[in-house]
Motif scaffolding. Structure first.
Motif, PDB file in Angstrom:
ATOM      1  N   LYS A   6      21.030  30.190 -12.482  1.00 21.07           N
ATOM      2  CA  LYS A   6      20.382  28.947 -12.059  1.00 21.07           C
ATOM      3  C   LYS A   6      19.007  28.872 -12.731  1.00 21.07           C
ATOM      4  N   GLN A  51      22.645  20.203 -10.988  1.00 21.44           N
ATOM      5  CA  GLN A  51      22.804  21.655 -11.031  1.00 21.44           C
ATOM      6  C   GLN A  51      22.421  22.082 -12.452  1.00 21.44           C
ATOM      7  N   TYR A  66      23.366  21.216 -17.610  1.00 27.56           N
ATOM      8  CA  TYR A  66      23.280  20.695 -16.258  1.00 27.56           C
ATOM      9  C   TYR A  66      24.390  19.688 -16.016  1.00 27.56           C
TER      10      TYR A  66
END
Length: 149
Positions: A6, A51, A66
């Motif tokens: 992430k 995300q 993303y």
């Protein structure tokens, strides 16, 4: 070793630098890259709305992507890999990562510019089907879709 993590605030400046390098061919062909590719503020905005992940090779940031996932559709909004790391299986690793985020019968969609023949070949090799051409004024893109089994 290649990892997907992430993305966080500490990654954003390097992700901008990576995009500037990754989208240099786009700039050469059409004068620009995708919206916000060279903007730190855009990356922060993307991280707040989507995300957002960073791709690392031996702890070094080498790319990112993303996406938005809703109603059974995962929209890959951006995928970029530093030119010196392209062709090493990282794009395929990202697609496997994305497939693991959807259920069988759901789809992954993305757009790629009509001039980006290399990207089109890559996605078609991965099983994506070209759905339609989308016009954005001065530039066009193709919508690609993959049904996950």
């Amino acid at each position: 070793m290649c990892l997907i993590e992430k993305a966080n605030e500490c990654d954003m400046h390097e992700l901008v630098r990576l995009q500037i390098r990754a989208f240099a061919p786009d700039r050469a062909l059409c004068g620009s890259g995708p919206p916000g590719y060279d903007s730190y503020d855009h990356q922060r905005y993307a991280a707040s709305c989507y995300q957002y992940y960073v791709i690392k090779q031996n702890s070094q940031r080498v790319g990112g992507f993303y996406f938005l996932y809703q109603s059974g559709i995962l929209q890959l909004i951006r995928l970029f890999i530093a030119p010196d790391y392209q062709g090493r299986g990282m794009g395929q690793m990202v697609l496997e990562f994305l497939k693991a985020h959807v259920l069988p019968g759901e789809v992954i969609e993305l757009e790629t510019p009509t001039f980006s023949v290399g990207a089109q070949r890559f996605y078609e090799k991965q099983g994506f089907q070209r759905i339609k051409r989308i016009q954005y004024g001065a530039s066009d893109a193709y919508l690609y879709r993959l049904m996950v089994t």
